[in-house]
Design a protein around this motif. Structure first.
Motif, PDB file in Angstrom:
ATOM      1  N   GLY A  57      -9.099 -23.789  27.301  1.00 30.09           N
ATOM      2  CA  GLY A  57      -7.926 -24.661  27.403  1.00 30.09           C
ATOM      3  C   GLY A  57      -8.275 -26.122  27.600  1.00 30.09           C
ATOM      4  N   ARG A  58      -9.536 -26.474  27.288  1.00 33.72           N
ATOM      5  CA  ARG A  58      -9.945 -27.862  27.500  1.00 33.72           C
ATOM      6  C   ARG A  58      -9.645 -28.748  26.308  1.00 33.72           C
ATOM      7  N   ILE A  59      -9.392 -28.110  25.193  1.00 34.78           N
ATOM      8  CA  ILE A  59      -9.108 -28.866  23.966  1.00 34.78           C
ATOM      9  C   ILE A  59      -8.116 -28.045  23.134  1.00 34.78           C
ATOM     10  N   THR A  60      -7.255 -28.731  22.393  1.00 33.26           N
ATOM     11  CA  THR A  60      -6.283 -27.985  21.567  1.00 33.26           C
ATOM     12  C   THR A  60      -6.786 -27.945  20.117  1.00 33.26           C
ATOM     13  N   GLN A  61      -6.208 -27.021  19.343  1.00 33.17           N
ATOM     14  CA  GLN A  61      -6.589 -26.919  17.924  1.00 33.17           C
ATOM     15  C   GLN A  61      -6.275 -28.236  17.209  1.00 33.17           C
ATOM     16  N   LYS A  62      -5.158 -28.866  17.632  1.00 27.48           N
ATOM     17  CA  LYS A  62      -4.756 -30.134  16.991  1.00 27.48           C
ATOM     18  C   LYS A  62      -5.838 -31.214  17.236  1.00 27.48           C
ATOM     19  N   GLU A  63      -6.317 -31.255  18.487  1.00 24.86           N
ATOM     20  CA  GLU A  63      -7.362 -32.245  18.803  1.00 24.86           C
ATOM     21  C   GLU A  63      -8.636 -31.963  18.002  1.00 24.86           C
ATOM     22  N   ILE A  64      -8.985 -30.671  17.898  1.00 22.20           N
ATOM     23  CA  ILE A  64     -10.186 -30.305  17.114  1.00 22.20           C
ATOM     24  C   ILE A  64     -10.012 -30.772  15.664  1.00 22.20           C
ATOM     25  N   ASP A  65      -8.827 -30.518  15.109  1.00 22.76           N
ATOM     26  CA  ASP A  65      -8.584 -30.920  13.712  1.00 22.76           C
ATOM     27  C   ASP A  65      -8.681 -32.436  13.557  1.00 22.76           C
ATOM     28  N   GLU A  66      -8.158 -33.149  14.559  1.00 17.55           N
ATOM     29  CA  GLU A  66      -8.217 -34.627  14.487  1.00 17.55           C
ATOM     30  C   GLU A  66      -9.664 -35.110  14.535  1.00 17.55           C
ATOM     31  N   ILE A  67     -10.460 -34.495  15.436  1.00 20.98           N
ATOM     32  CA  ILE A  67     -11.879 -34.904  15.568  1.00 20.98           C
ATOM     33  C   ILE A  67     -12.607 -34.619  14.252  1.00 20.98           C
ATOM     34  N   LEU A  68     -12.418 -33.405  13.723  1.00 19.36           N
ATOM     35  CA  LEU A  68     -13.089 -33.057  12.459  1.00 19.36           C
ATOM     36  C   LEU A  68     -12.615 -33.961  11.324  1.00 19.36           C
ATOM     37  N   GLY A  69     -11.355 -34.381  11.395  1.00 20.89           N
ATOM     38  CA  GLY A  69     -10.792 -35.271  10.376  1.00 20.89           C
ATOM     39  C   GLY A  69     -11.430 -36.656  10.392  1.00 20.89           C
ATOM     40  N   ARG A  70     -12.055 -37.006  11.515  1.00 23.13           N
ATOM     41  CA  ARG A  70     -12.709 -38.318  11.591  1.00 23.13           C
ATOM     42  C   ARG A  70     -14.162 -38.266  11.106  1.00 23.13           C
ATOM     43  N   ILE A  71     -14.644 -37.058  10.722  1.00 24.40           N
ATOM     44  CA  ILE A  71     -16.039 -36.940  10.266  1.00 24.40           C
ATOM     45  C   ILE A  71     -16.064 -36.663   8.762  1.00 24.40           C
ATOM     46  N   GLU A  72     -16.733 -37.553   8.051  1.00 22.73           N
ATOM     47  CA  GLU A  72     -16.904 -37.319   6.618  1.00 22.73           C
ATOM     48  C   GLU A  72     -18.375 -36.989   6.351  1.00 22.73           C
ATOM     49  N   GLY A  73     -18.616 -35.827   5.763  1.00 19.80           N
ATOM     50  CA  GLY A  73     -19.981 -35.469   5.372  1.00 19.80           C
ATOM     51  C   GLY A  73     -20.314 -36.156   4.064  1.00 19.80           C
ATOM     52  N   ILE A  74     -21.517 -36.671   3.931  1.00 12.99           N
ATOM     53  CA  ILE A  74     -21.829 -37.497   2.766  1.00 12.99           C
ATOM     54  C   ILE A  74     -23.322 -37.375   2.414  1.00 12.99           C
ATOM     55  N   LEU A  75     -23.632 -37.538   1.122  1.00 12.76           N
ATOM     56  CA  LEU A  75     -25.036 -37.444   0.691  1.00 12.76           C
ATOM     57  C   LEU A  75     -25.634 -38.821   0.366  1.00 12.76           C
ATOM     58  N   ASP A  76     -24.811 -39.717  -0.139  1.00 11.69           N
ATOM     59  CA  ASP A  76     -25.317 -41.014  -0.596  1.00 11.69           C
ATOM     60  C   ASP A  76     -25.532 -41.968   0.594  1.00 11.69           C
ATOM     61  N   LEU A  77     -26.752 -42.412   0.761  1.00 14.11           N
ATOM     62  CA  LEU A  77     -27.086 -43.262   1.918  1.00 14.11           C
ATOM     63  C   LEU A  77     -26.344 -44.596   1.877  1.00 14.11           C
ATOM     64  N   LYS A  78     -26.339 -45.222   0.697  1.00 16.35           N
ATOM     65  CA  LYS A  78     -25.690 -46.542   0.581  1.00 16.35           C
ATOM     66  C   LYS A  78     -24.210 -46.444   0.916  1.00 16.35           C
ATOM     67  N   GLU A  79     -23.559 -45.404   0.369  1.00 17.50           N
ATOM     68  CA  GLU A  79     -22.130 -45.177   0.648  1.00 17.50           C
ATOM     69  C   GLU A  79     -21.902 -44.967   2.146  1.00 17.50           C
ATOM     70  N   ALA A  80     -22.827 -44.233   2.761  1.00 21.27           N
ATOM     71  CA  ALA A  80     -22.674 -43.884   4.181  1.00 21.27           C
ATOM     72  C   ALA A  80     -22.677 -45.130   5.066  1.00 21.27           C
ATOM     73  N   VAL A  81     -23.507 -46.127   4.707  1.00 21.80           N
ATOM     74  CA  VAL A  81     -23.694 -47.261   5.631  1.00 21.80           C
ATOM     75  C   VAL A  81     -22.969 -48.535   5.190  1.00 21.80           C
ATOM     76  N   LYS A  82     -22.367 -48.522   3.982  1.00 22.79           N
ATOM     77  CA  LYS A  82     -21.909 -49.802   3.400  1.00 22.79           C
ATOM     78  C   LYS A  82     -20.825 -50.507   4.229  1.00 22.79           C
ATOM     79  N   ASP A  83     -20.009 -49.745   4.980  1.00 17.02           N
ATOM     80  CA  ASP A  83     -19.017 -50.426   5.822  1.00 17.02           C
ATOM     81  C   ASP A  83     -19.182 -50.065   7.301  1.00 17.02           C
ATOM     82  N   ALA A  84     -20.398 -49.632   7.676  1.00 15.84           N
ATOM     83  CA  ALA A  84     -20.624 -49.215   9.069  1.00 15.84           C
ATOM     84  C   ALA A  84     -20.810 -50.421   9.989  1.00 15.84           C
ATOM     85  N   ASP A  85     -20.298 -50.287  11.221  1.00 16.42           N
ATOM     86  CA  ASP A  85     -20.578 -51.301  12.252  1.00 16.42           C
ATOM     87  C   ASP A  85     -21.833 -50.917  13.033  1.00 16.42           C
TER      88      ASP A  85
END
Ligand code: 3HC
Length: 293
Positions: A57-85
């Motif tokens: 009960g420490r986290i809800t399914q909605k929160e898990i979905d939101e967290i996973l929604g903020r992670i994009e898996g990617i292969l291209d290095l340039k794409e991964a870092v081009k707008d990173a802070d």
């Protein structure tokens, strides 16, 4: 400067843990690896680890979905870092590989981006010198399992500027971690203590001082460690410990950091600990079974 977007390079044990805590803290994360199967495995591990809190009960399914929604898996290095802070690198501990990755990142990431390595021992100054922004280069050393362990060890290289260190302390606090700010030296603070201690446990096993389980029980109960040193070695990876030991000998020119023959022999046999299913314990059954040496 406000950090909003983070690129994590590497979706392995440390990389997926770092991506997990960054997304949980609200950052937009791109997690990059060189093969889709590594990316998929990293995302699946994050999902599994987030779901640990669901029944409690420490986290809800909605929160898990939101967290996973903020992670994009990617292969291209340039794409991964081009707008990173902020770019956090967790690729294998091979100096030449890290330097190649950093050169590519430096060319593709925005000028304002901070570059942080999760290396466990390699020189921050050496990696920083391969980039055109050594002032914005820093060590950000997380501990396994990243979602559970409370420390981020922040390492300043020779040229790291104060502003960079301040921003990384703030980001680490936002990740819910305690921080220590240390100056560069092989192994920094934690591994300077941990690795020689773990090696000493292996020397003692090699000398027949105790069995694997008795050595672990001694340290677990006698020193109140959550895991005994041999269980911890299997957890960290025997190859990682050997690599750090060899690096210490090279850097300090001091044989007191040398690895026991037994450790080197086990690594040569492919006994790397939990990740290979065999180490000081055998993980092929229902529960770990100590090996005899
Ligand atoms: N992700 C998310 N949560 C996890 C997790 C993971 N991978 N692994 C365990 N957890 C959570 C569990 O869900 C549980 O949560 P709860 O207490 O809220 O219910 C909690 O952590 C404790 O887990 P368990 O009950 O399953 O097991 P333990 O009590 O034995 O704890 C442990 C497991 C946290 C791994 C503990 O044994 C430990 O702290 N071991 C030492 C780890 C350590 O020393 N790490 C540092 C290694 S060195 C390093 O990383 C540096 C490198 O450079 C070498």
């Amino acid at each position: 400067m406000e950090i909003k977007k983070i690129a994590v390079l590497g979706a392995g044990l440390m990389g997926n843990g770092i991506a997990h805590v960054c997304a949980q803290a609200g950052y937009e994360v791109k997690m990059r690896d060189i093969d889709q199967k590594f990316v998929d495995k990293g995302i699946a591990t994050i999902k599994k680890n987030l779901e640990r809190g669901l029944q409690k009960g420490r986290i809800t399914q909605k929160e898990i979905d939101e967290i996973l929604g903020r992670i994009e898996g990617i292969l291209d290095l340039k794409e991964a870092v081009k707008d990173a802070d902020l770019v956090i690198e967790a690729v294998p501990e091979i100096v030449s590989l890290k330097i190649d990755v950093w050169k590519e990142v430096d060319a593709a990431a925005p000028d304002h981006a901070i570059l942080a390595s999760n290396t466990s021992s390699i020189s921050i100054t050496q990696m920083a010198a391969a980039t055109k922004r050594p002032g914005k280069f820093i060590g950000m050393h997380f501990f396994n399992p990243v979602p559970v362990m409370n420390l981020v060890e922040i390492i300043k290289g020779q040229a790291t500027d104060e502003e960079t260190a301040k921003i990384i302390v703030d980001v680490s606090k936002k990740l819910g971690k305690e921080t220590v700010l240390v100056n560069e030296a092989p192994g920094f603070a934690v591994n300077r203590i941990l690795v020689p201690t773990l090696l000493e446990a292996v020397f003692a096993i090699q000398e027949g001082v105790a069995t694997v389980e008795d050595m672990d029980t001694s340290v677990r109960l006698g020193l109140n460690w959550p895991m005994g040193p041999l269980t911890l070695l299997d957890f960290v990876g025997l190859d990682t410990a050997l690599h750090i030991s060899d690096y210490f000998v090279d850097e300090f020119k001091d044989s007191k950091y040398r690895a026991p023959t037994l450790l080197r022999k086990m690594v040569r046999a492919g006994w790397l600990g939990r990740k290979s299913g065999m180490g000081f314990y055998d993980y092929s059954g229902d529960k770990p079974k100590p090996n005899r040496f």
